[in-house]
Design a protein around this motif. Structure first.
Motif, PDB file in Angstrom:
ATOM      1  N   LYS A   1      -7.388   4.137  -2.736  1.00 50.88           N
ATOM      2  CA  LYS A   1      -8.095   4.074  -2.157  1.00 50.88           C
ATOM      3  C   LYS A   1      -9.478   3.735  -2.915  1.00 50.88           C
ATOM      4  O   LYS A   1     -11.172   3.076  -2.515  1.00 50.88           O
TER       5      LYS A   1
ATOM      6  N   ASN B   1      -7.052  -7.341   2.098  1.00 48.48           N
ATOM      7  CA  ASN B   1      -5.554  -6.684   3.193  1.00 48.48           C
ATOM      8  C   ASN B   1      -4.384  -6.825   3.494  1.00 48.48           C
ATOM      9  O   ASN B   1      -3.457  -6.501   3.978  1.00 48.48           O
TER      10      ASN B   1
ATOM     11  N   SER C   1      -2.096   7.735  -4.779  1.00 48.52           N
ATOM     12  CA  SER C   1      -2.060   7.187  -3.063  1.00 48.52           C
ATOM     13  C   SER C   1      -3.639   7.081  -2.901  1.00 48.52           C
ATOM     14  O   SER C   1      -4.575   6.095  -2.875  1.00 48.52           O
ATOM     15  N   ASN C   2      -4.358   8.232  -3.384  1.00 48.67           N
ATOM     16  CA  ASN C   2      -6.124   7.699  -4.257  1.00 48.67           C
ATOM     17  C   ASN C   2      -6.872   6.967  -4.987  1.00 48.67           C
ATOM     18  O   ASN C   2      -7.694   6.534  -4.625  1.00 48.67           O
TER      19      ASN C   2
ATOM     20  N   GLU D   1      -9.531  -0.488  -3.104  1.00 47.10           N
ATOM     21  CA  GLU D   1     -10.326  -0.583  -1.873  1.00 47.10           C
ATOM     22  C   GLU D   1     -11.381  -0.484  -1.718  1.00 47.10           C
ATOM     23  O   GLU D   1     -12.899  -1.723  -1.820  1.00 47.10           O
ATOM     24  N   GLU D   2     -12.167   0.929  -1.664  1.00 50.45           N
ATOM     25  CA  GLU D   2     -14.076   0.822  -2.141  1.00 50.45           C
ATOM     26  C   GLU D   2     -14.412   0.032  -3.149  1.00 50.45           C
ATOM     27  O   GLU D   2     -15.446  -0.396  -2.900  1.00 50.45           O
TER      28      GLU D   2
ATOM     29  N   SER E   1       1.826   3.516  -2.860  1.00 49.07           N
ATOM     30  CA  SER E   1       1.213   5.201  -2.726  1.00 49.07           C
ATOM     31  C   SER E   1       2.712   6.315  -3.082  1.00 49.07           C
ATOM     32  O   SER E   1       2.676   7.742  -3.674  1.00 49.07           O
TER      33      SER E   1
ATOM     34  N   SER F   1       1.199  -1.928   0.066  1.00 50.65           N
ATOM     35  CA  SER F   1       0.074   0.014   0.365  1.00 50.65           C
ATOM     36  C   SER F   1       0.615   1.555   0.074  1.00 50.65           C
ATOM     37  O   SER F   1       0.746   2.326  -1.320  1.00 50.65           O
TER      38      SER F   1
END
Length: 277
Positions: free
Chosen positions: A149, A167, A145-146, A152-153, A140, A136
């Motif tokens: 995110k 994870n 990095s966004n 992941e969502e 990034s 992770s």
């Protein structure tokens, strides 16, 4: 060209060397937006995402094959200048080794070896790249990095059952690069169905970077997703070194030194960030 049991897609985008022996299918990626015609199979026919190649990279070949072909018993993906090394007792023993075209031509891939391996393993992957810090953080540092995110969502939304594996991989420190693999057709179909379902959800929320290298975001994300898929399904993996065809063997040492320097900088940045209160 294909044989009865194996189809390894060889992703090509310019006039250059590529392997087209039995079992290998050279395919021009991004053909819908290219002014070049390589006179080989292209990813812009039938159901395709060829125009998205700047963002999806070699995945446009996977999508095309999935949607337009009946998979052979085994399916895989190579790059036009990256190939698995199935030689017995590989003397290189590392994830990447640059060789001349003549060297690879003199030692063509042995598909019988591939078939025998896939009788004992579920999937063949490149030897993992090992990071000094969690994937992770590594992502990034190298990318945006966004975007991670958003990924992941997306995984949480479309396949929450994968989150434990997600994870585990993202908190770990290694993954197999290049989106290269060879596997059984049943696993291939399951993988691409899941992969493009996740990436389709990501695409709804992600803003493509104006920087060409970072615009390759779906290719970068999928490199990590392969490890998530393998972990979730507890697949038995055979890790194999990668041979890279190189025009510039004299530059290898320079690139290696530069990469090691960057790794040191990234590691120090990560450790400093961890200590910031």
């Amino acid at each position: 060209m294909e044989n009865n049991n194996i189809t390894v897609l060889v992703c090509c985008h310019k006039k250059d060397y590529w392997h087209d022996g039995p079992g290998f299918l050279p395919i021009q990626v991004g053909k819908a937006i290219s002014s070049i015609d390589l006179n080989i199979v292209a990813d812009d026919t039938g159901d395709n995402i060829s125009s998205k190649n700047p963002y999806y990279c070699e995945l446009t070949a996977l999508y095309w094959y999935w949607k337009n072909c009946t998979p052979t018993k085994y399916v895989g993906l190579n790059h036009y200048r990256r190939y698995f090394d199935f030689s017995s007792g590989c003397k290189w023993g590392i994830a990447r080794t640059s060789l001349s075209e003549d060297k690879i031509l003199s030692n063509p891939p042995n598909l019988e070896v591939v078939e025998n391996l896939l009788k004992k393993y579920d999937i063949i992957l490149p030897k993992p790249l090992v990071s000094q810090f969690p994937i992770s953080i590594q992502y990034s540092i190298s990318h945006i990095s966004n975007d991670l995110k958003i990924l992941e969502e997306a995984v949480k939304k479309v396949s929450p059952e994968y989150m434990e594996a997600y994870n585990k991989v993202l908190n770990g420190n290694k993954f197999s690069p290049y989106n290269m693999f060879i596997t059984k057709n049943t696993i291939f179909i399951k993988y691409v169905e899941w992969l493009f379902k996740v990436l389709s959800e990501v695409e709804k929320h992600l803003k493509i970077s104006a920087y060409p290298d970072q615009a390759r975001v779906f290719g970068y994300l999928s490199e990590r997703l392969m490890s998530v898929f393998v972990t979730h399904h507890c697949l038995k993996v055979k890790y194999v070194p990668i041979l890279k065809v190189s025009d510039e063997p004299g530059n290898n040492r320079i690139k290696e030194i530069t990469l090691n320097g960057l790794k040191t900088i990234f590691a120090k940045t990560y450790l400093l960030a961890k200590n910031v209160k």
